[in-house]
Design a protein around this motif. Structure first.
Motif, PDB file in Angstrom:
ATOM      1  N   SER A 226     -11.572  27.678   2.527  1.00 50.96           N
ATOM      2  CA  SER A 226     -11.018  28.031   1.221  1.00 50.96           C
ATOM      3  C   SER A 226     -12.116  28.303   0.207  1.00 50.96           C
ATOM      4  N   GLN A 227     -12.002  29.443  -0.512  1.00 53.74           N
ATOM      5  CA  GLN A 227     -13.035  29.809  -1.493  1.00 53.74           C
ATOM      6  C   GLN A 227     -13.079  28.866  -2.681  1.00 53.74           C
ATOM      7  N   ALA A 228     -12.023  28.131  -2.919  1.00 55.43           N
ATOM      8  CA  ALA A 228     -12.035  27.177  -4.032  1.00 55.43           C
ATOM      9  C   ALA A 228     -12.075  25.741  -3.521  1.00 55.43           C
ATOM     10  N   GLY A 229     -12.268  25.578  -2.209  1.00 57.40           N
ATOM     11  CA  GLY A 229     -12.267  24.242  -1.624  1.00 57.40           C
ATOM     12  C   GLY A 229     -13.505  23.451  -1.991  1.00 57.40           C
ATOM     13  N   ILE A 230     -13.330  22.176  -2.223  1.00 57.46           N
ATOM     14  CA  ILE A 230     -14.450  21.304  -2.575  1.00 57.46           C
ATOM     15  C   ILE A 230     -15.483  21.252  -1.453  1.00 57.46           C
ATOM     16  N   LEU A 231     -15.004  21.268  -0.211  1.00 57.60           N
ATOM     17  CA  LEU A 231     -15.910  21.170   0.937  1.00 57.60           C
ATOM     18  C   LEU A 231     -16.549  22.500   1.321  1.00 57.60           C
ATOM     19  N   SER A 232     -15.941  23.601   0.906  1.00 57.99           N
ATOM     20  CA  SER A 232     -16.342  24.916   1.409  1.00 57.99           C
ATOM     21  C   SER A 232     -17.826  25.245   1.222  1.00 57.99           C
ATOM     22  N   PRO A 233     -18.414  25.045   0.030  1.00 57.07           N
ATOM     23  CA  PRO A 233     -19.842  25.370  -0.119  1.00 57.07           C
ATOM     24  C   PRO A 233     -20.733  24.575   0.832  1.00 57.07           C
ATOM     25  N   LEU A 234     -20.413  23.287   1.020  1.00 54.08           N
ATOM     26  CA  LEU A 234     -21.214  22.455   1.922  1.00 54.08           C
ATOM     27  C   LEU A 234     -21.053  22.916   3.365  1.00 54.08           C
ATOM     28  N   LEU A 235     -19.812  23.203   3.783  1.00 57.77           N
ATOM     29  CA  LEU A 235     -19.574  23.660   5.152  1.00 57.77           C
ATOM     30  C   LEU A 235     -20.277  24.989   5.411  1.00 57.77           C
ATOM     31  N   ALA A 236     -20.257  25.889   4.416  1.00 56.20           N
ATOM     32  CA  ALA A 236     -20.955  27.172   4.563  1.00 56.20           C
ATOM     33  C   ALA A 236     -22.454  26.945   4.719  1.00 56.20           C
ATOM     34  N   ASN A 237     -23.021  26.050   3.914  1.00 61.43           N
ATOM     35  CA  ASN A 237     -24.454  25.774   4.013  1.00 61.43           C
ATOM     36  C   ASN A 237     -24.816  25.151   5.363  1.00 61.43           C
ATOM     37  N   ILE A 238     -23.921  24.307   5.891  1.00 57.71           N
ATOM     38  CA  ILE A 238     -24.172  23.698   7.200  1.00 57.71           C
ATOM     39  C   ILE A 238     -24.219  24.775   8.282  1.00 57.71           C
ATOM     40  N   TYR A 239     -23.300  25.721   8.208  1.00 54.40           N
ATOM     41  CA  TYR A 239     -23.265  26.782   9.217  1.00 54.40           C
ATOM     42  C   TYR A 239     -24.442  27.743   9.047  1.00 54.40           C
ATOM     43  N   PHE A 240     -24.715  28.131   7.800  1.00 50.30           N
ATOM     44  CA  PHE A 240     -25.827  29.058   7.556  1.00 50.30           C
ATOM     45  C   PHE A 240     -27.185  28.397   7.768  1.00 50.30           C
ATOM     46  N   HIS A 241     -27.193  27.059   7.820  1.00 49.32           N
ATOM     47  CA  HIS A 241     -28.438  26.337   8.113  1.00 49.32           C
ATOM     48  C   HIS A 241     -28.987  26.732   9.486  1.00 49.32           C
ATOM     49  N   GLU A 242     -28.102  27.197  10.372  1.00 47.38           N
ATOM     50  CA  GLU A 242     -28.546  27.677  11.677  1.00 47.38           C
ATOM     51  C   GLU A 242     -29.472  28.888  11.530  1.00 47.38           C
ATOM     52  N   ILE A 243     -29.183  29.727  10.533  1.00 43.84           N
ATOM     53  CA  ILE A 243     -30.057  30.871  10.247  1.00 43.84           C
ATOM     54  C   ILE A 243     -31.411  30.369   9.763  1.00 43.84           C
ATOM     55  N   ASP A 244     -31.358  29.394   8.839  1.00 48.44           N
ATOM     56  CA  ASP A 244     -32.593  28.828   8.301  1.00 48.44           C
ATOM     57  C   ASP A 244     -33.453  28.249   9.426  1.00 48.44           C
ATOM     58  N   LEU A 245     -32.798  27.540  10.354  1.00 46.56           N
ATOM     59  CA  LEU A 245     -33.531  26.903  11.462  1.00 46.56           C
ATOM     60  C   LEU A 245     -34.167  27.940  12.388  1.00 46.56           C
ATOM     61  N   TYR A 246     -33.444  29.026  12.623  1.00 43.87           N
ATOM     62  CA  TYR A 246     -33.992  30.083  13.485  1.00 43.87           C
ATOM     63  C   TYR A 246     -35.280  30.630  12.871  1.00 43.87           C
ATOM     64  N   TRP A 247     -35.230  30.913  11.551  1.00 44.47           N
ATOM     65  CA  TRP A 247     -36.442  31.403  10.879  1.00 44.47           C
ATOM     66  C   TRP A 247     -37.550  30.350  10.942  1.00 44.47           C
ATOM     67  N   TRP A 248     -37.210  29.096  10.668  1.00 50.02           N
ATOM     68  CA  TRP A 248     -38.202  28.034  10.591  1.00 50.02           C
ATOM     69  C   TRP A 248     -38.926  27.841  11.936  1.00 50.02           C
TER      70      TRP A 248
END
Length: 491
Positions: A226-248
């Motif tokens: 949900s775009q207005a969900g309280i958890l949504s930004p954190l869940l998105a960052n957790i998933y996109f963290h995989e991109i960060d890890l690949y670069w790192w």
């Protein structure tokens, strides 16, 4: 609800747990946490989550509606019932109600509204999951994280783009449908790398799969948060963290000698900056190498079931780039006869700000209270200038000040167009509204309320304020932190 002192005691209890979790994740990155579900089901934990939800309602786009306000008058009862449902495993999140709001650019934006009880559960999960993940997240990511802002990303960019690092080729990327396209099963697998509590994971799964209700019809997609969900930004960052890890793992963790060796072999080094779904890849390699890393990361996004919003292309810093409302351009400085990176507000956001002021001084809206309108304009000016006070904005602020004053003058003349003649209108406006503020500067004002000058905002050089631990829960121990989007005018 109990007294303020009682609430402070709750905060201390929550903070103690959060610090323990953050410390354990920091000291042992491979640890998988268990026994989390029992903690969030406790009444004191849910009570703090409810306090946070109600306190944040004032700043949220979506408020609690009147029906729900009547239904949650007995706060203690709500917490008691929610505790029982979680303990008995009878809690069932309701489908998210899909609504549409108008964005600043006039387009329609879909949002998902959860009932208060479900928001409380999401906040309870965030309170326990965020301290853990903050010990894992990398400094390349600064969007929707506590104690981090857009300026942290801009500061990193200016360091990477200077003459020393020579990261002059930039690949621009934006993930399509940041919240809408995150696959549920893949997301749960990623969270499972850090959490082994099956009850906790199942609770997140139920929230993700609660469904969406629109015009009475319920749908249950297998992707999206949900775009207005309280958890949504954190869940998105957790998933996109995989991109960060690949670069790192491939580029970011290289030692200085390894980076020098790459350059000796004709290969470029790569830096990465991400703010939520928008990212930049920077390299000191040549244009062909920059194209290759663009294709490399695009392929990786496909593997994670994500895709780019559009091919935003490959840009040289001499041609300038836009990122999160800022424009970065490499220019020649006459002052020190060197090439520097100039950071200014983007043209797009300047135009948006002007459009907002135009709406507030619309000739179709002249029959409004002058004092309340000046106050509204002042808030817009203050928010916008505060956001850009660390940029090279001095000349722009002065130009905008003149433009706003001219716009205000024309609006006041239109407001008093019934005065007998054009000359009389001009004289009336100048005599009635042109005043001096406390510094003796001329401005528009009425009844002691004066129009704010843009150049009143004090410009400063930005310094990253990350704590030594890089995890705010370890550096500050604050249980009431909540990451907020800090853009001046949101899309």
């Amino acid at each position: 609800m109990k007294s303020k002192e009682h609430n402070m005691n709750l905060d201390k209890s929550i903070t103690g747990v959060q610090i323990t979790l953050a410390k354990k994740a920091k000291e042992n990155p491979d640890n998988q946490f268990g026994r989390l579900y029992g903690t969030i089901a406790k009444e004191y934990w849910l009570k703090t989550a409810l306090f946070n939800v109600l306190r944040n309602e004032k700043s949220n786009t979506l408020r609690i509606d009147e029906i729900e306000q009547r239904n949650i008058k007995d706060f203690d009862r709500l917490v008691f019932d929610l505790n029982k449902e979680l303990v008995d495993f009878t809690y069932k999140p309701q489908p998210v109600k899909k609504v549409y709001i108008t964005k600043a650019n006039g387009k329609i934006r879909p949002l998902g509204v959860s009932i208060v009880k479900d928001r409380v559960v999401q906040e309870a999960i965030r309170l326990i999951l965020e301290p853990i993940m903050e010990s894992h997240f990398l400094d390349c990511s600064n969007g929707f994280r506590p104690s981090r802002t857009t300026m942290d990303s801009i500061q990193l960019l200016t360091e990477f783009l200077n003459n020393k690092n020579k990261m002059w080729w930039v690949v621009e990327g934006e993930i399509r449908g940041c919240f809408d396209n995150i696959p549920h099963q893949q997301l749960l697998k990623v969270i499972g790398k850090y959490i082994k509590d099956k009850k906790f994971l199942y609770l997140i799964s139920k929230i993700l799969k609660a469904g969406i209700v629109e015009k009475g019809v319920i749908s249950k997609p297998n992707k999206g948060t949900s775009q207005a969900g309280i958890l949504s930004p954190l869940l998105a960052n957790i998933y996109f963290h995989e991109i960060d890890l690949y670069w790192w793992k491939k580029y970011g963790s290289l030692t200085e000698s390894e980076k020098i060796a790459r350059r000796s072999n004709g290969l470029g080094n790569v830096e990465f900056v991400r703010y939520a779904d928008e990212f930049l890849l920077l390299t000191n390699g040549d244009k062909e190498f920059a194209r290759n890393i663009s294709q490399e990361f695009t392929k990786k996004l496909w593997e994670w079931e994500l895709e780019l919003k559009s091919d935003r292309g490959l840009v040289h810093i001499n041609d300038g780039i836009d990122f999160q409302g800022f424009h970065l351009l490499r220019v020649h400085s006459k002052a020190n006869n060197k090439r520097i990176v100039l950071v200014t507000p983007s043209k797009k956001n300047i135009d948006r700000f002007k459009d907002k002021i135009k709406q507030m001084t619309s000739f179709k809206e002249v029959n409004v209270n002058i004092v309340s309108r000046i106050k509204s304009i002042n808030r817009a000016i203050e928010d916008w200038c505060e956001y850009y006070r660390f940029a090279n904005s001095s000349d722009l602020f002065k130009n905008l000040d003149r433009w706003i004053n001219e716009r205000m003058y024309l609006w006041l003349r239109k407001k008093h167009a019934n005065v007998s003649s054009k000359m009389s209108v001009q004289k009336y406006v100048l005599q009635t509204y042109l005043v001096k503020d406390t510094r003796g500067w001329k401005t528009w004002g009425y009844a002691g309320v004066n129009l704010r000058h843009t150049y009143e905002t004090k410009l400063a050089k930005y310094k990253i304020k990350w704590g030594e631990q890089r995890n705010p829960y370890l550096d500050y121990g604050c249980s009431q932190m909540k990451a907020e989007e800090d853009k001046p005018i949101k899309d």
